[in-house]
Design an enzyme around this catalytic site. Structure first.
Site, PDB file in Angstrom:
ATOM      1  N   ASP A  30      13.649  24.237   6.006  1.00 39.96           N
ATOM      2  CA  ASP A  30      14.204  23.935   4.687  1.00 39.96           C
ATOM      3  C   ASP A  30      15.473  24.753   4.513  1.00 39.96           C
ATOM      4  O   ASP A  30      15.588  25.845   5.079  1.00 39.96           O
ATOM      5  CB  ASP A  30      13.195  24.285   3.591  1.00 39.96           C
ATOM      6  CG  ASP A  30      13.427  23.491   2.330  1.00 39.96           C
ATOM      7  OD1 ASP A  30      12.687  22.512   2.103  1.00 39.96           O
ATOM      8  OD2 ASP A  30      14.368  23.831   1.580  1.00 39.96           O
ATOM      9  N   GLU A 150       6.364   6.942   4.147  1.00 39.92           N
ATOM     10  CA  GLU A 150       5.129   7.669   3.820  1.00 39.92           C
ATOM     11  C   GLU A 150       4.460   7.032   2.613  1.00 39.92           C
ATOM     12  O   GLU A 150       5.137   6.521   1.724  1.00 39.92           O
ATOM     13  CB  GLU A 150       5.433   9.160   3.596  1.00 39.92           C
ATOM     14  CG  GLU A 150       6.438   9.466   2.481  1.00 39.92           C
ATOM     15  CD  GLU A 150       5.828   9.576   1.122  1.00 39.92           C
ATOM     16  OE1 GLU A 150       4.598   9.695   1.047  1.00 39.92           O
ATOM     17  OE2 GLU A 150       6.567   9.523   0.121  1.00 39.92           O
ATOM     18  N   PHE A 151       3.130   7.093   2.611  1.00 41.86           N
ATOM     19  CA  PHE A 151       2.367   6.541   1.499  1.00 41.86           C
ATOM     20  C   PHE A 151       1.413   7.599   0.939  1.00 41.86           C
ATOM     21  O   PHE A 151       0.292   7.303   0.520  1.00 41.86           O
ATOM     22  CB  PHE A 151       1.595   5.289   1.958  1.00 41.86           C
ATOM     23  CG  PHE A 151       2.484   4.248   2.581  1.00 41.86           C
ATOM     24  CD1 PHE A 151       3.341   3.493   1.788  1.00 41.86           C
ATOM     25  CD2 PHE A 151       2.508   4.055   3.944  1.00 41.86           C
ATOM     26  CE1 PHE A 151       4.191   2.544   2.363  1.00 41.86           C
ATOM     27  CE2 PHE A 151       3.345   3.114   4.530  1.00 41.86           C
ATOM     28  CZ  PHE A 151       4.188   2.358   3.737  1.00 41.86           C
ATOM     29  N   LYS A 220       8.352   0.162   2.042  1.00 37.06           N
ATOM     30  CA  LYS A 220       8.162   1.310   1.145  1.00 37.06           C
ATOM     31  C   LYS A 220       8.591   0.992  -0.289  1.00 37.06           C
ATOM     32  O   LYS A 220       7.829   1.162  -1.244  1.00 37.06           O
ATOM     33  CB  LYS A 220       8.947   2.506   1.695  1.00 37.06           C
ATOM     34  CG  LYS A 220       8.992   3.697   0.783  1.00 37.06           C
ATOM     35  CD  LYS A 220       7.610   4.298   0.565  1.00 37.06           C
ATOM     36  CE  LYS A 220       7.621   5.248  -0.588  1.00 37.06           C
ATOM     37  NZ  LYS A 220       6.881   6.436  -0.395  1.00 37.06           N
ATOM     38  N   PHE A 265      -5.285   0.646  -9.537  1.00 30.86           N
ATOM     39  CA  PHE A 265      -4.021   0.593 -10.272  1.00 30.86           C
ATOM     40  C   PHE A 265      -4.058  -0.388 -11.436  1.00 30.86           C
ATOM     41  O   PHE A 265      -3.059  -1.004 -11.785  1.00 30.86           O
ATOM     42  CB  PHE A 265      -2.832   0.333  -9.324  1.00 30.86           C
ATOM     43  CG  PHE A 265      -2.353   1.615  -8.710  1.00 30.86           C
ATOM     44  CD1 PHE A 265      -3.168   2.286  -7.810  1.00 30.86           C
ATOM     45  CD2 PHE A 265      -1.134   2.180  -9.058  1.00 30.86           C
ATOM     46  CE1 PHE A 265      -2.783   3.501  -7.267  1.00 30.86           C
ATOM     47  CE2 PHE A 265      -0.743   3.388  -8.532  1.00 30.86           C
ATOM     48  CZ  PHE A 265      -1.570   4.048  -7.623  1.00 30.86           C
ATOM     49  N   CYS A 276       8.298   9.441  -7.829  1.00 34.00           N
ATOM     50  CA  CYS A 276       8.378   8.290  -6.912  1.00 34.00           C
ATOM     51  C   CYS A 276       8.586   6.975  -7.652  1.00 34.00           C
ATOM     52  O   CYS A 276       9.633   6.343  -7.506  1.00 34.00           O
ATOM     53  CB  CYS A 276       7.127   8.243  -6.054  1.00 34.00           C
ATOM     54  SG  CYS A 276       6.946   9.750  -5.088  1.00 34.00           S
ATOM     55  N   LYS A 336       0.091  13.329 -13.232  1.00 38.83           N
ATOM     56  CA  LYS A 336      -1.230  12.815 -12.861  1.00 38.83           C
ATOM     57  C   LYS A 336      -2.097  14.020 -12.548  1.00 38.83           C
ATOM     58  O   LYS A 336      -1.569  15.131 -12.388  1.00 38.83           O
ATOM     59  CB  LYS A 336      -1.128  11.867 -11.657  1.00 38.83           C
ATOM     60  CG  LYS A 336      -0.597  12.556 -10.400  1.00 38.83           C
ATOM     61  CD  LYS A 336      -0.424  11.613  -9.247  1.00 38.83           C
ATOM     62  CE  LYS A 336      -1.722  11.383  -8.544  1.00 38.83           C
ATOM     63  NZ  LYS A 336      -1.553  10.664  -7.271  1.00 38.83           N
TER      64      LYS A 336
END
Ligand code: UGA
Length: 484
Positions: A30, A150-151, A220, A265, A276, A336
């Site tokens: 990083d 990515e998920f 995505k 969902f 996101c 969340k």
């Protein structure tokens, strides 16, 4: 394999630690030296369940190290780019961090490199990466570019890595595909155990979708936009339920039982947040414009979502009339549960609007208070949900943390100034709260006003009011009638 991960944010750090756990040698880099120092001393820069123990174990085993981007790029045979792609003013993704990593790879890496784009990017970014790496190639670098979206969901990212619904690989060469299969091999053959479960769920074959880079990139943005659309859709249906006197829980169950739709969902509430969905939706709309495609459907999804906070505040005002001088307990600040992330959190938006109306906010969140303090210093932060509820005119449920599910209503009844719960996440039922004298307002269900119950313990003994059945609205005095 010797793998480098550039970017130690939510995605990069989780990916690095999980890749090390499945046996790879991983260097995680990083630009933020403070973050590297923190990680090297065993502390995580954010909260994510199971990640701290995973990082500690893999650092201890020597499979995971935190280094500078230069060292990671020099040593990694496969380089995952996991840097941020924040939204620009116009909603497009800012790709400058990706461009900068590509330039460093081109200028400094020698031999072969598999460059893996993991950050969420607009379609055709891999093509640009390929061109850029070719143009700035200083020393005969040989490379492939792969898109590997990515998920991972915040709050369950480690479990999602080990048990993905699918792995998508966008690649243009057989060598790249075979290296990606080697990297994910232990996940594809399903691990016997993972850091989350003592016994993993039954093994099913994980689909490996191999495609071109443009298609992988579209998967995505289209996935996140579809999920956002599902949430906005169920929120619209919840509005219809409130207006018509129907029950969204039953309606969602009825819709979701169709296997083509699915149950997940379909939870209505105060809208989607996080770093996101809101930004990916905007970016996808911009991509549509660039490609000459009409994505006005997605603009509506965004508009519906933006209205959720406004509608929730209207509900609070409908119950309490004037907010100036009122005290409101806010339970939950994170976008969340199981995360400390407050970026684009609906709770912060709602708290800001309530304070603008003159309300005083007493808030509690199990993990997100430190981050929320930076955004909203004027809120009173409390050590427990009970402390937040002291003398409150209403308790507002804004994040569905597990610890809020079964509170001690009898104690809360004594703590609050007025027994009213306005639930933006549908955690409870009017039936459950009625014995304690609480009015309950939630999302997508008819509001059944309960008979007023005295507020002091002494009065409680004298006024043994009958408890309303959830199926039959009790007779209420004019002052308790909901306002039109
Ligand atoms: C989302 C996707 O689910 C991941 O697959 C993806 O990898 C990730 O974005 C990303 O692009 O990095 P995340 O934002 O962590 O993951 O969280 P979700 O669980 O998808 O929830 C997003 C928002 O939708 C939250 O504010 C949540 O409260 C809201 N939501 C979710 C609802 O309002 N109703 C629902 O039924 C589900």
């Amino acid at each position: 394999m010797q793998i480098s991960v550039v970017g130690a944010g939510y995605v990069g750090l989780t990916t690095a630690a999980c890749l090390a756990e499945i046996g790879h040698q991983v260097l995680c880099a990083d630009n933020d030296l403070g973050k590297l120092e923190k990680l090297n001393s065993g502390r995580l820069p954010f909260y994510e369940p199971h990640l701290d123990s995973l990082v500690q174990a893999n650092v201890a085993s020597g499979r995971l190290r935190f280094v500078s981007p230069a060292e990671a790029i020099e040593k990694g045979r496969a380089i995952f780019i996991c840097v941020g792609t924040p939204p620009l003013e116009n909603g497009e993704a800012d790709l400058s961090a990706i461009e900068s990593v590509a330039r460093t790879i081109a200028a400094t890496a020698r031999g072969y490199r598999l460059v893996i784009e993991k950050s969420t990017v607009p379609v055709q970014t891999a093509n640009r990466l390929w061109k850029h790496l070719s143009i700035y190639n200083a020393s005969g670098l040989e490379f492939d570019v792969v898109s590997n979206p990515e998920f991972l969901r915040e709050g369950s990212a480690v479990g999602d890595f080990f048990h993905p619904d699918r792995i998508v690989i966008g690649a243009e060469s057989p060598r790249a595909v075979s290296m990606m299969k080697e990297i994910y091999g232990p996940v594809l053959t399903s691990p016997a155990t993972c850091p989350v479960h003592s016994h993993c769920p039954p093994v099913h074959e994980i689909p490996l979708i191999v495609t071109d880079t443009n298609s992988a990139e579209l998967v995505k943005h289209a996935s996140n936009s579809f999920l956002a659309m599902k949430i906005s859709f169920i929120n619209l249906v919840a509005d219809a339920c409130e207006a018509a006197g129907a029950d969204i829980a039953k309606v969602a169950e009825g819709i979701g039982s169709d296997q083509r739709i699915g149950q997940s969902f379909l939870n209505p509430g105060i809208g989607f947040g996080g770093f996101c969905f809101p930004k990916d939706l905007q970016a996808f709309v911009r991509i549509g414009e660039r490609l000459g495609c009409d994505f006005s459907l997605l603009k509506e999804v965004e508009k519906i979502n933006l209205r959720r906070a406004e509608q929730f505040v209207a509900k609070v005002k409908k119950e309490l009339w004037v907010l100036r001088g009122k005290t409101l307990a806010v339970w939950g600040l994170a976008f969340k549960p199981d995360t400390d992330d407050v970026r684009f959190a609906p709770a912060l938006n709602i708290a800001t609007r309530l304070m603008a109306e003159g309300a005083h906010i007493r808030a509690y969140d199990p993990q997100a208070m430190q981050r929320a303090k930076d955004e909203l210093p004027e809120v009173t932060y409390c050590l427990s949900p009970y402390e937040a509820a002291q003398n409150a005119d209403a308790i507002l449920i804004l994040t569905e943390w597990a610890e809020f599910r079964h509170p001690d209503w009898a104690n809360l009844a004594k703590a609050v100034a007025h027994r009213l719960v306005i639930d933006g996440r549908n955690l409870y039922s009017a039936h459950e709260l009625a014995p304690h004298g609480f009015q309950y307002v939630c999302v997508g269900k008819p509001h059944v006003p309960q008979l007023p119950v005295a507020t002091s313990a002494k009065e409680l003994v004298v006024s043994q009011v009958p408890v309303a059945s959830p199926l039959s609205a009790p007779t209420v005095s004019a002052s308790m009638q909901p306002q039109p």
